[in-house]
Design an enzyme around this catalytic site. Structure first.
Site, PDB file in Angstrom:
ATOM      1  N   GLU A  37      26.346  12.063  51.847  1.00  0.00           N
ATOM      2  CA  GLU A  37      26.927  11.428  53.033  1.00  0.00           C
ATOM      3  C   GLU A  37      28.395  11.144  52.743  1.00  0.00           C
ATOM      4  OE1 GLU A  37      24.924   7.878  54.477  1.00  0.00           O
ATOM      5  OE2 GLU A  37      26.841   6.989  55.071  1.00  0.00           O
ATOM      6  N   GLU A  43      34.423   3.322  58.538  1.00  0.00           N
ATOM      7  CA  GLU A  43      33.279   2.417  58.417  1.00  0.00           C
ATOM      8  C   GLU A  43      33.767   1.021  58.078  1.00  0.00           C
ATOM      9  OE1 GLU A  43      28.794   2.314  56.536  1.00  0.00           O
ATOM     10  OE2 GLU A  43      30.410   3.089  55.269  1.00  0.00           O
TER      11      GLU A  43
END
Length: 282
Positions: free
Chosen positions: A62, A67
């Site tokens: 990932e 974020e």
């Protein structure tokens, strides 16, 4: 793309309606450019732009490009760039900052939920300051031989490269500034730990990160000392008026040959820092 900000949610329901979209294609080596004018902010929100294998996480890897949580004040307003893998993929120790980019390098072990991250030192790359300044452009370069590097430039900075900001069909990495986050291949066989990925944009309420009790209770959000985070999300729709994405453009670039002579005579083969790439819509 926005979450619901009008309904009080029944406790027996699945939760507040939100958004999560995936690309139709899978992507390997290349450069992803994401031009964002507004990102979700607010108590309990956890927005992200990331890439991931459609297989059994974290096998296949990932990559988190945008974020963070809440984005409401300086304690919750630094973007986190990170990788997540199966055990065995490592980065240089955090003190080796020249190898990890201009940001603040965190843990070197990329395994599992925590992963190996680099936090941007600027508040302009996430949350309310990001939105107040009109957003900006994030770039992620993925290469199984060179590793992963990530950049961010605010729209109002004056430093945004013209090829990136202008949507050029040809971009040249050698003209850009130092990456904020760099994940070199020295201690990680990227071809072993990363498959081709989907591109994902989503907005979570609460969850494994934003829903941690110590973060919620220390956030200063209204009711954070009296409500659970799930109750807060369910019963306060007006708190999520700013919980939406506005994305101006998303482009994917792949390496192309340069010069006469045919074959794969690319700038990357002559100069590891001078990549020329050609774009298409993601």
């Amino acid at each position: 793309m926005r979450a619901d900000a009008s309904k009080i949610v029944d406790p027996s329901a699945r939760g507040r309606d939100s958004v999560r979209i995936h690309s139709k294609d899978l992507y390997g080596d290349g450069v992803l450019v994401v031009d964002v004018s507004h990102m979700p902010v607010g108590c309990a929100v956890w927005p992200a732009v990331w890439t991931c294998t459609p297989g059994s996480w974290p096998t296949g890897g990932e990559v988190d490009i945008i974020e963070g949580i809440y984005g409401i004040h300086s304690g919750y307003s630094n973007n986190l760039f990170s990788l997540h893998t199966d055990p065995g993929c490592m980065m240089p120790q955090s003190q080796d900052s020249k190898d990890r980019g201009s940001g603040t390098a965190l843990q070197p072990d990329c395994r599992g939920n925590v992963g190996c991250g680099v936090k941007d030192t600027s508040l302009k790359s996430f949350g309310r300051d990001f939105n107040k300044n009109g957003g900006g452009v994030f770039v992620m370069r993925r290469s199984m031989t060179r590793g992963f590097s990530m950049w961010f430039w605010p729209h109002d900075s004056g430093y945004l490269p013209s090829d990136v900001g202008g949507g050029s069909q040809i971009i040249m990495e050698s003209l850009w500034s130092q990456p904020i986050a760099n994940f070199p291949p020295d201690r990680c066989d990227f071809a072993k730990y990363f498959d081709k990925h989907e591109i994902i944009i989503n907005l979570t309420f609460g969850g494994d990160w934003a829903g941690l009790d110590e973060l919620w209770q220390g956030s200063g959000c209204p009711g954070s000392l009296n409500w659970t985070i799930n109750d807060f999300v369910d019963k306060n729709p007006g708190e999520f008026l700013e919980a939406f994405w506005e994305i101006r453009a998303m482009r994917w670039y792949e390496e192309v040959p340069v010069g006469a002579g045919g074959g794969r005579r690319c700038a990357a083969k002559r100069d590891a820092h001078a990549h020329i790439l050609k774009g298409r819509g993601a």
